[in-house]
Design an enzyme around this catalytic site. Structure first.
Site, PDB file in Angstrom:
ATOM      1  N   SER A   1      -3.190  67.719-122.971  1.00  0.00           N
ATOM      2  CA  SER A   1      -3.396  66.479-123.731  1.00  0.00           C
ATOM      3  C   SER A   1      -3.786  66.795-125.160  1.00  0.00           C
ATOM      4  CB  SER A   1      -4.483  65.625-123.059  1.00  0.00           C
ATOM      5  OG  SER A   1      -4.708  64.471-123.840  1.00  0.00           O
TER       6      SER A   1
ATOM      7  N   MET B   1      -4.530  55.009-128.703  1.00  0.00           N
ATOM      8  CA  MET B   1      -5.633  54.055-128.478  1.00  0.00           C
ATOM      9  C   MET B   1      -5.743  53.098-129.659  1.00  0.00           C
ATOM     10  SD  MET B   1      -8.548  56.607-127.004  1.00  0.00           S
ATOM     11  CE  MET B   1      -8.133  57.943-125.860  1.00  0.00           C
TER      12      MET B   1
ATOM     13  N   MET C   1      -5.778  56.738-113.572  1.00  0.00           N
ATOM     14  CA  MET C   1      -6.858  57.236-114.424  1.00  0.00           C
ATOM     15  C   MET C   1      -8.018  57.691-113.533  1.00  0.00           C
ATOM     16  SD  MET C   1      -5.746  57.109-117.476  1.00  0.00           S
ATOM     17  CE  MET C   1      -7.260  57.819-118.157  1.00  0.00           C
TER      18      MET C   1
ATOM     19  N   ASP D   1      -5.255  61.707-114.848  1.00  0.00           N
ATOM     20  CA  ASP D   1      -5.677  61.898-116.238  1.00  0.00           C
ATOM     21  C   ASP D   1      -7.166  61.607-116.348  1.00  0.00           C
ATOM     22  OD1 ASP D   1      -5.850  61.974-119.021  1.00  0.00           O
ATOM     23  OD2 ASP D   1      -4.675  60.142-119.336  1.00  0.00           O
TER      24      ASP D   1
END
Ligand code: DX5
Ligand code: ZN
Length: 218
Positions: free
Chosen positions: A10, A38, A139, A177
């Site tokens: 990431s 984001m 998530m 994640d």
């Protein structure tokens, strides 16, 4: 046959003053790169816009860009991210917009599409969409920041989604994640995950080659 395990570094945990160098480092060890977008509304943080993947392409990066949109209105930005050269675009189920149309539009734009669930969202929320996606992202932290601890209470959700995948003969990737390292990835693998986003654990690993090798053996 379960899909082979895939490590997805990431970029959020890379060097923001030199993203191309971090992306190149990741590309030495992994065919996919995770890019977190984001908006300060859906999550309480800000990261990158579409110019980042576009600039990485211009810098010669050939990696598969796995783009995770944490946006209140993702449908407004998919075109920009597709044009920027991303390969997969994942959108969250939680905000209110037309998820089906947006997933279909992502594919029309030539990208793969994914649906994402926050820790508080039950698997049932995405169950009707499973036949429409290339990837489901569970998530394993509340999104917004890297470096948070893994939530093992997400393991039953992985088992549930993997069970649907098997019983319906579907082929989507099952990605996790947040707080993923070798130990937590092994737990997720046992629960059905095959695609592992690793921010902090990858970029802070003393020996990234050994780290990637261990992931491939999960
Ligand atoms: C969190 C992001 C993650 C982040 C994970 O909101 O979606 O992709 O980079 O970071 P680590 O692996 O450090 O938990
Ligand atoms: Zn992410």
């Amino acid at each position: 046959m379960p899909l082979a395990p895939l490590l997805v570094p990431s970029l959020l945990a890379g060097d923001h003053a030199n993203l191309a160098a971090s992306a190149r480092r990741a590309a030495e060890f992994a065919p996919w790169l995770h890019i977190d977008i984001m908006d300060g509304h859906f999550v309480p943080n800000l990261t990158f816009g579409p110019e980042v993947p576009a600039a990485l392409r211009r810098a010669g990066l050939k990696t598969f860009f796995d783009t995770h949109l944490m946006l209140a209105e993702p449908q407004k930005y998919i075109e920009a991210f597709a044009k920027a050269g991303t390969n997969n675009i994942s959108i969250h189920i939680e905000p209110a917009y037309d998820h089906r149309t947006t997933l279909a539009r992502i594919r029309e734009l030539g990208c793969q599409c994914g649906i994402v669930l926050n820790p508080g969202t039950p698997a049932a929320a995405i169950e009707p969409l499973l036949g429409l996606v290339d990837l489901v992202l569970v998530m394993t932290v509340q999104p917004g920041f890297g470096g948070q601890p893994f939530r093992s209470d997400m393991l039953p959700k992985l088992r549930e989604i993997d069970g649907w995948r098997q019983s319906r003969g579907l082929k989507f990737r099952l990605e996790v994640d947040g707080g993923i390292d070798l130990a937590t990835a092994a737990q997720c693998r046992a629960a059905g995950a095959d695609t592992f986003v690793a921010g902090t654990s990858f970029f802070k690993a003393a020996d990234q080659a050994a780290f990637a090798k261990a992931f491939a053996a999960l």
